[in-house]
Design a protein around this motif. Structure first.
Motif, PDB file in Angstrom:
ATOM      1  N   PHE A 180       0.740  -1.333  -0.042  1.00  0.00           N
ATOM      2  CA  PHE A 180       0.158   0.069   0.024  1.00  0.00           C
ATOM      3  C   PHE A 180       0.864   1.337  -0.052  1.00  0.00           C
ATOM      4  N   ALA A 181       1.972   1.121   0.818  1.00  0.00           N
ATOM      5  CA  ALA A 181       2.540   2.397   1.022  1.00  0.00           C
ATOM      6  C   ALA A 181       3.308   2.957  -0.354  1.00  0.00           C
ATOM      7  N   THR A 182       3.602   2.220  -1.155  1.00  0.00           N
ATOM      8  CA  THR A 182       4.361   2.357  -2.491  1.00  0.00           C
ATOM      9  C   THR A 182       3.428   2.300  -3.803  1.00  0.00           C
ATOM     10  N   ALA A 183       2.341   1.926  -3.719  1.00  0.00           N
ATOM     11  CA  ALA A 183       1.411   1.758  -4.630  1.00  0.00           C
ATOM     12  C   ALA A 183       0.776   3.172  -5.365  1.00  0.00           C
ATOM     13  N   ASP A 184       0.593   3.044  -6.923  1.00  0.00           N
ATOM     14  CA  ASP A 184      -0.022   4.179  -7.241  1.00  0.00           C
ATOM     15  C   ASP A 184      -1.575   3.971  -7.425  1.00  0.00           C
ATOM     16  N   LEU A 185      -1.968   2.688  -7.291  1.00  0.00           N
ATOM     17  CA  LEU A 185      -3.332   2.182  -7.148  1.00  0.00           C
ATOM     18  C   LEU A 185      -3.560   1.044  -6.217  1.00  0.00           C
ATOM     19  N   VAL A 186      -4.495   1.093  -5.277  1.00  0.00           N
ATOM     20  CA  VAL A 186      -4.899  -0.209  -4.531  1.00  0.00           C
ATOM     21  C   VAL A 186      -6.160  -0.102  -4.809  1.00  0.00           C
ATOM     22  N   LYS A 187      -6.653  -1.303  -5.146  1.00  0.00           N
ATOM     23  CA  LYS A 187      -7.923  -1.950  -5.444  1.00  0.00           C
ATOM     24  C   LYS A 187      -8.241  -2.877  -4.393  1.00  0.00           C
ATOM     25  N   LEU A 188      -9.441  -2.852  -3.469  1.00  0.00           N
ATOM     26  CA  LEU A 188      -9.770  -3.789  -2.492  1.00  0.00           C
ATOM     27  C   LEU A 188     -11.347  -3.767  -2.294  1.00  0.00           C
ATOM     28  N   SER A 189     -11.944  -4.733  -1.754  1.00  0.00           N
ATOM     29  CA  SER A 189     -13.327  -4.744  -1.572  1.00  0.00           C
ATOM     30  C   SER A 189     -13.585  -4.344  -0.136  1.00  0.00           C
ATOM     31  N   SER A 190     -14.881  -3.976  -0.155  1.00  0.00           N
ATOM     32  CA  SER A 190     -15.165  -3.687   1.346  1.00  0.00           C
ATOM     33  C   SER A 190     -15.264  -4.920   2.355  1.00  0.00           C
ATOM     34  N   SER A 253     -12.272  -8.060 -12.362  1.00  0.00           N
ATOM     35  CA  SER A 253     -12.733  -7.193 -13.751  1.00  0.00           C
ATOM     36  C   SER A 253     -12.569  -5.978 -13.371  1.00  0.00           C
ATOM     37  N   VAL A 254     -12.919  -5.567 -12.301  1.00  0.00           N
ATOM     38  CA  VAL A 254     -12.570  -4.081 -11.996  1.00  0.00           C
ATOM     39  C   VAL A 254     -10.913  -3.618 -12.130  1.00  0.00           C
ATOM     40  N   MET A 255     -10.269  -4.501 -11.495  1.00  0.00           N
ATOM     41  CA  MET A 255      -8.946  -4.296 -11.858  1.00  0.00           C
ATOM     42  C   MET A 255      -8.293  -4.352 -13.021  1.00  0.00           C
ATOM     43  N   ARG A 276     -13.628   8.729 -13.783  1.00  0.00           N
ATOM     44  CA  ARG A 276     -14.044   8.220 -15.390  1.00  0.00           C
ATOM     45  C   ARG A 276     -13.495   6.681 -15.496  1.00  0.00           C
ATOM     46  N   HIS A 277     -12.494   6.502 -15.060  1.00  0.00           N
ATOM     47  CA  HIS A 277     -11.833   4.777 -15.080  1.00  0.00           C
ATOM     48  C   HIS A 277     -12.598   4.006 -14.142  1.00  0.00           C
ATOM     49  N   VAL A 278     -13.202   4.600 -13.162  1.00  0.00           N
ATOM     50  CA  VAL A 278     -13.910   3.690 -12.113  1.00  0.00           C
ATOM     51  C   VAL A 278     -15.166   3.647 -12.577  1.00  0.00           C
ATOM     52  N   ARG A 279     -15.810   4.399 -13.440  1.00  0.00           N
ATOM     53  CA  ARG A 279     -17.343   4.129 -14.246  1.00  0.00           C
ATOM     54  C   ARG A 279     -17.167   3.255 -15.237  1.00  0.00           C
ATOM     55  N   PHE A 280     -15.977   3.237 -15.781  1.00  0.00           N
ATOM     56  CA  PHE A 280     -15.666   1.940 -16.962  1.00  0.00           C
ATOM     57  C   PHE A 280     -15.604   0.794 -16.169  1.00  0.00           C
ATOM     58  N   ALA A 281     -14.835   0.530 -15.066  1.00  0.00           N
ATOM     59  CA  ALA A 281     -14.607  -0.657 -14.359  1.00  0.00           C
ATOM     60  C   ALA A 281     -15.822  -1.158 -13.767  1.00  0.00           C
TER      61      ALA A 281
END
Length: 311
Positions: A180-190, A253-255, A276-281
């Motif tokens: 997490f500390a060095t990621a440009d993007l973190v994707k996770l679920s609730s 698929s979101v990722m 915009r990216h997340v709406r597409f995802a």
């Protein structure tokens, strides 16, 4: 931006289903990173997959599937253990996974097996998921993460069945926070956030992860959509209305959709770009939920456009 390297597990899902009154298990090729690799490729991105596959007949099927999907396999190592099986049961459309196979066929890629030239030349590196729970893959992922000069994206993809006690959860939290500390993007679920932090509030989880150093955080919330946090603000985006039959692979698929957009356009400059990216995802994930299976449910760009138009 060239290509992505997707690092992680591939395995066989046995998906619970009912047929003529009997409970059966349908075989499907899966593993979150494999799903991501296939998803990116189907959306038009170029991917090199790095992972270990069994030398058995199921490993042969996975390897053939990757080739047929157009995923690069020069980072694949074949290993002499049986293919790991993930037995998948459902509550509604939501899957629960139980894993079988020791040692896991997916976790045997060693640092020496890495194609370091491919890692260094990648425009993007994906890491995460259950492969990080085991050596030598844990050391391999750290090595690749340190060598990547492009965009770095991470998904913890927590599987509670692999975390037997509080000590295991704590160890995983420390491990994923390194990334997490060095990621440009973190994707996770609730649901991931609930396991890691004891709180399913997506805004709280995103804020905590951003404070560790992540550039942007996307927390998926199932049918409620996704919470997005960037340097200049946050937003909650609704998911499109669909009739879900199987949520297996939806988060992957979101990722995959986010990676495809990052490969084509680079990192967004602000929250509006991330939205915009997340709406597409979320639109891509909606399509996946209307289909059965993980990797085989990943749509093409034409299918996304046919279903949702220009997004």
């Amino acid at each position: 931006m060239g290509y992505a390297v997707v690092l992680g597990e591939a395995l066989i899902d046995l998906l619970e289903a009912e047929q003529d009154g009997d409970l059966i298990y349908r075989q499907a090729i899966g593993g979150a990173p494999l799903n991501v690799a296939v998803g990116v490729t189907r959306l038009g991105g170029r991917v090199e997959y790095a992972g270990s596959l069994s030398g058995d007949v199921l490993g042969d099927r996975i390897a053939a599937f990757l080739r047929a999907a157009g995923v690069g396999d020069r980072g694949v190592r074949r290993v002499d253990v049986p293919t790991t099986l993930a037995v998948t049961t459902f509550e509604g459309a939501e899957p629960t996974f139980t894993f079988y196979g020791e040692p896991p066929s997916y976790a045997l890629l060693a640092p020496a097996d890495l194609d370091r030239t491919a890692i260094a030349g990648a425009g993007l590196l994906y890491a995460g998921s259950i492969c990080l729970l085991r050596e030598p893959f844990r050391a391999t992922a750290r090595d690749a993460w340190a060598r990547c000069g492009g965009i770095r994206v991470f998904d913890p993809n927590v599987r509670p069945k692999l975390l037997p006690d509080d000590a295991a959860v704590t160890a995983l939290r420390y491990l994923v926070e390194e990334y997490f500390a060095t990621a440009d993007l973190v994707k996770l679920s609730s649901a991931d956030a609930q396991v890691l932090y004891g709180d399913a509030d997506p805004a709280a989880a995103a804020e905590r992860i951003r404070a560790l150093g992540a550039g942007a955080v996307v927390v998926t919330c199932g049918a409620r959509g996704a919470h997005v946090a960037a340097a200049d603000g946050t937003a909650l985006l609704p998911a499109p209305a669909v009739t879900a039959v199987d949520a297996t692979g939806a988060g992957d698929s979101v990722m995959a959709a986010l990676i495809s957009r990052l490969l084509s356009g680079g990192l967004p400059a602000d929250l509006a770009g991330w939205q915009r990216h997340v709406r597409f995802a979320l639109a891509v994930a909606g399509l996946v939920c209307e289909r059965h299976g993980g990797a085989t449910a990943m749509p093409t760009s034409d299918e996304v456009a046919a279903r949702w138009g220009d997004i």
